[in-house]
Design a protein around this motif. Structure first.
Motif, PDB file in Angstrom:
ATOM      1  N   ASP A 162       0.850  -1.252   0.122  1.00  0.00           N
ATOM      2  CA  ASP A 162      -0.118  -0.087   0.107  1.00  0.00           C
ATOM      3  C   ASP A 162       0.940   1.164   0.145  1.00  0.00           C
ATOM      4  N   ALA A 163       2.110   0.962  -0.364  1.00  0.00           N
ATOM      5  CA  ALA A 163       3.025   2.283  -0.318  1.00  0.00           C
ATOM      6  C   ALA A 163       3.190   3.006   1.064  1.00  0.00           C
ATOM      7  N   VAL A 164       2.861   2.327   2.256  1.00  0.00           N
ATOM      8  CA  VAL A 164       2.906   2.920   3.442  1.00  0.00           C
ATOM      9  C   VAL A 164       4.221   2.612   4.212  1.00  0.00           C
ATOM     10  N   ALA A 165       4.911   3.601   4.615  1.00  0.00           N
ATOM     11  CA  ALA A 165       6.082   3.614   5.344  1.00  0.00           C
ATOM     12  C   ALA A 165       6.088   3.396   6.668  1.00  0.00           C
ATOM     13  N   ILE A 166       6.852   2.572   7.294  1.00  0.00           N
ATOM     14  CA  ILE A 166       7.059   2.682   8.990  1.00  0.00           C
ATOM     15  C   ILE A 166       8.224   2.600   9.439  1.00  0.00           C
ATOM     16  N   GLU A 167       8.472   3.179  10.671  1.00  0.00           N
ATOM     17  CA  GLU A 167       9.685   2.931  11.104  1.00  0.00           C
ATOM     18  C   GLU A 167       9.911   1.588  11.897  1.00  0.00           C
ATOM     19  N   THR A 168      11.136   1.198  11.937  1.00  0.00           N
ATOM     20  CA  THR A 168      11.386  -0.184  12.562  1.00  0.00           C
ATOM     21  C   THR A 168      11.012  -0.142  13.851  1.00  0.00           C
ATOM     22  N   ASP A 169      11.071   0.785  14.684  1.00  0.00           N
ATOM     23  CA  ASP A 169      10.909   0.638  16.142  1.00  0.00           C
ATOM     24  C   ASP A 169       9.034   0.472  16.173  1.00  0.00           C
ATOM     25  N   ALA A 170       8.351   1.395  15.243  1.00  0.00           N
ATOM     26  CA  ALA A 170       7.053   1.330  15.270  1.00  0.00           C
ATOM     27  C   ALA A 170       6.400  -0.096  14.773  1.00  0.00           C
ATOM     28  N   LEU A 171       7.246  -0.558  13.721  1.00  0.00           N
ATOM     29  CA  LEU A 171       6.769  -2.010  13.282  1.00  0.00           C
ATOM     30  C   LEU A 171       6.857  -2.848  14.437  1.00  0.00           C
ATOM     31  N   THR A 189      -4.211  -4.645  10.846  1.00  0.00           N
ATOM     32  CA  THR A 189      -3.166  -4.133   9.715  1.00  0.00           C
ATOM     33  C   THR A 189      -3.924  -3.226   8.827  1.00  0.00           C
ATOM     34  N   GLU A 190      -4.942  -3.694   8.342  1.00  0.00           N
ATOM     35  CA  GLU A 190      -5.774  -2.814   7.239  1.00  0.00           C
ATOM     36  C   GLU A 190      -5.974  -1.629   8.029  1.00  0.00           C
ATOM     37  N   LYS A 191      -6.414  -1.396   9.196  1.00  0.00           N
ATOM     38  CA  LYS A 191      -6.752  -0.100  10.061  1.00  0.00           C
ATOM     39  C   LYS A 191      -5.300   0.927   9.866  1.00  0.00           C
ATOM     40  N   LEU A 192      -4.138   0.137  10.225  1.00  0.00           N
ATOM     41  CA  LEU A 192      -2.908   1.019  10.246  1.00  0.00           C
ATOM     42  C   LEU A 192      -2.553   1.071   8.686  1.00  0.00           C
ATOM     43  N   ALA A 193      -2.809   0.302   7.787  1.00  0.00           N
ATOM     44  CA  ALA A 193      -2.294   0.828   6.250  1.00  0.00           C
ATOM     45  C   ALA A 193      -3.261   2.025   6.052  1.00  0.00           C
ATOM     46  N   LEU A 194      -4.627   1.937   6.350  1.00  0.00           N
ATOM     47  CA  LEU A 194      -5.498   3.210   5.960  1.00  0.00           C
ATOM     48  C   LEU A 194      -4.975   4.383   6.646  1.00  0.00           C
ATOM     49  N   TYR A 195      -4.641   4.223   7.969  1.00  0.00           N
ATOM     50  CA  TYR A 195      -4.162   5.792   8.658  1.00  0.00           C
ATOM     51  C   TYR A 195      -2.728   6.042   7.955  1.00  0.00           C
ATOM     52  N   GLY A 196      -2.025   5.219   7.459  1.00  0.00           N
ATOM     53  CA  GLY A 196      -0.568   5.637   6.764  1.00  0.00           C
ATOM     54  C   GLY A 196      -0.571   6.101   5.371  1.00  0.00           C
ATOM     55  N   ARG A 197      -1.719   5.544   5.015  1.00  0.00           N
ATOM     56  CA  ARG A 197      -1.828   6.034   3.353  1.00  0.00           C
ATOM     57  C   ARG A 197      -2.080   7.314   3.203  1.00  0.00           C
ATOM     58  N   ASN A 198      -0.896   8.045   2.175  1.00  0.00           N
ATOM     59  CA  ASN A 198      -0.920   9.547   2.131  1.00  0.00           C
ATOM     60  C   ASN A 198      -0.762  10.298   3.314  1.00  0.00           C
ATOM     61  N   LEU A 199       0.098   9.734   4.176  1.00  0.00           N
ATOM     62  CA  LEU A 199       0.387  10.252   5.481  1.00  0.00           C
ATOM     63  C   LEU A 199       1.764  11.336   5.304  1.00  0.00           C
ATOM     64  N   GLY A 200       2.530  11.192   4.313  1.00  0.00           N
ATOM     65  CA  GLY A 200       3.520  12.119   3.986  1.00  0.00           C
ATOM     66  C   GLY A 200       4.698  11.756   4.669  1.00  0.00           C
ATOM     67  N   ARG A 201       4.669  10.744   5.432  1.00  0.00           N
ATOM     68  CA  ARG A 201       5.970  10.320   6.286  1.00  0.00           C
ATOM     69  C   ARG A 201       5.942   8.839   6.726  1.00  0.00           C
ATOM     70  N   ALA A 202       6.635   8.532   7.574  1.00  0.00           N
ATOM     71  CA  ALA A 202       6.760   7.134   8.231  1.00  0.00           C
ATOM     72  C   ALA A 202       6.001   7.145   9.512  1.00  0.00           C
ATOM     73  N   ILE A 203       5.087   6.068   9.570  1.00  0.00           N
ATOM     74  CA  ILE A 203       4.317   5.988  10.704  1.00  0.00           C
ATOM     75  C   ILE A 203       5.347   5.624  12.011  1.00  0.00           C
ATOM     76  N   SER A 204       5.215   6.455  12.931  1.00  0.00           N
ATOM     77  CA  SER A 204       6.035   6.441  14.097  1.00  0.00           C
ATOM     78  C   SER A 204       5.583   5.630  15.236  1.00  0.00           C
ATOM     79  N   VAL A 205       6.375   5.362  16.310  1.00  0.00           N
ATOM     80  CA  VAL A 205       5.971   4.897  17.552  1.00  0.00           C
ATOM     81  C   VAL A 205       4.742   5.787  18.012  1.00  0.00           C
ATOM     82  N   ASP A 206       4.779   7.072  18.220  1.00  0.00           N
ATOM     83  CA  ASP A 206       3.652   7.782  18.711  1.00  0.00           C
ATOM     84  C   ASP A 206       2.478   7.400  17.953  1.00  0.00           C
ATOM     85  N   ASP A 207       2.457   7.278  16.681  1.00  0.00           N
ATOM     86  CA  ASP A 207       1.504   7.235  15.950  1.00  0.00           C
ATOM     87  C   ASP A 207       0.771   5.502  16.368  1.00  0.00           C
ATOM     88  N   ILE A 208       1.522   4.814  16.620  1.00  0.00           N
ATOM     89  CA  ILE A 208       1.238   3.247  17.287  1.00  0.00           C
ATOM     90  C   ILE A 208       0.615   3.296  18.507  1.00  0.00           C
TER      91      ILE A 208
END
Length: 350
Positions: A162-171, A189-208
């Protein structure tokens, strides 16, 4: 035929034309379902995308075996392939399936239409399992629950798709919190992908951290923990909030089951050294350990085992009762509270 390991990937990418029927079985129905989806997709691709997926009810097939025969033996005038999918348990519809397999093997020609059978755990004495393992035109695939690494790889690949980036610690944190069940993990995982789509940056631990608990999830978690703590008033207060959110009885029962299993696992790890909380699934973080350890003291392995056995009965009743199951859930929670409170008094008197 038995398909396992690397052969499974090959069967999915380039299906063996001699195989028209596949049995997928295992403890985790989410992994079973995902594997069946991949096989169906492989068959559909090999048919040029001209395949129709049909789902049959195993009770209907058990009452009228001709229903399955008709779906498999009837060829489309337009050359389309039907992929028949049937979820069953045990040997419920073994005979009509094995009769079709025997017919195809005797003819030396597989049916044009395909059959995928989804089942739970089957031992080696199972007629359905052994029949398809020894067949020439059919195959059996035994799948297993995900390991922590395989779950991590699965999440990473789905986010990448889904072209969603995520930081290693967040993953790492996200996968550590996932329930040990593929179906539930897929939903998260689907919820996370939806959140990260077009976020403009990698998903972080704070996001999780922010995503891990909605208000309803928080009330559900707190309700279950209060029950195991023996705190009746707090448990019932959260129960009302959970009911207002429309949480199903089945969801509540499965999360109670998950917490009971986590406590039971923690009991088995006592005295082994190391950070026990991080060995659990989902993990108990350091800030939560004191409360979890206190809760653990209230529950013996025998008591947890009895509770788990009763939860199976409650889930069967909930599936049959529908909305009427809510009263039974309230009584179950009060019984858990009573049991925990009684053990707390026994511990204090020693």
């Amino acid at each position: 035929m038995i398909i396992k390991g690397s052969a499974l990937s090959g069967q999915i990418r380039s299906p063996d034309p001699a195989i028209w029927c596949v049995l997928v079985f295992g403890d985790d129905d989410g992994v079973v379902s995902d594997t069946a989806d991949q096989i169906a997709a492989g068959w559909s691709k090999s048919a040029g995308g001209q395949a129709n997926v049909l789902t049959l009810d195993d009770d209907d097939v058990r009452r009228d075996p001709a229903l399955l025969f008709n779906k498999i033996e009837t060829s489309s005038l337009l050359g389309e392939v039907d992929i028949v999918r049937i979820r069953t348990s045990g040997e419920k519809v073994a005979k009509p399936i094995l009769d079709l397999v025997e017919q195809a093997d005797a003819a030396g020609t597989p049916f044009t239409n395909k059959l995928i059978v989804l089942n739970g755990a089957l031992n080696k004495r199972s007629k359905l399992r052994s029949g398809l393992e020894s067949a020439k035109s059919a195959a059996a695939i035994h799948v297993f629950a995900d390991s922590e690494q395989s779950m991590r790889d699965l999440v990473a690949s789905r986010l990448e798709a889904d072209a969603v980036a995520i930081e290693t610690d967040a993953l790492d944190r996200f996968t550590a919190q996932l329930p040990g069940h593929r179906g539930l993990a897929n939903q998260e995982t689907e919820k996370l992908a939806l959140y990260g789509r077009n976020l403009g940056r990698a998903i972080s631990v704070d996001d999780i951290r922010r995503l891990s608990l909605t208000d309803a999830d928080s009330s559900l978690r707190d309700m279950i923990q209060h029950a195991f703590d023996g705190n009746g008033p707090a448990c019932l207060l959260e129960y009302e909030r959970v009911m207002e959110a429309g949480t199903s009885a089945i969801s509540i029962l499965r999360l109670i089951d998950m917490e009971a299993k986590r406590l039971l696992q923690a009991r088995s790890l006592l005295g082994t050294g190391g950070n026990i909380g991080m060995k659990l699934k989902p993990p108990v973080w350091q800030s939560e350990w004191a409360a979890f350890r206190s809760r653990l003291d209230r529950w013996s392995a025998a008591a947890l085992t009895r509770l788990l056995a009763s939860l199976n009965d409650h889930e069967l009743q909930a599936k049959e009762s529908g909305p009427a199951a809510d009263a039974a859930i309230r009584i179950l929670l009060l019984n858990i509270v009573k049991s925990a409170a009684g053990r707390a008094k026994m511990t204090a008197s020693r």
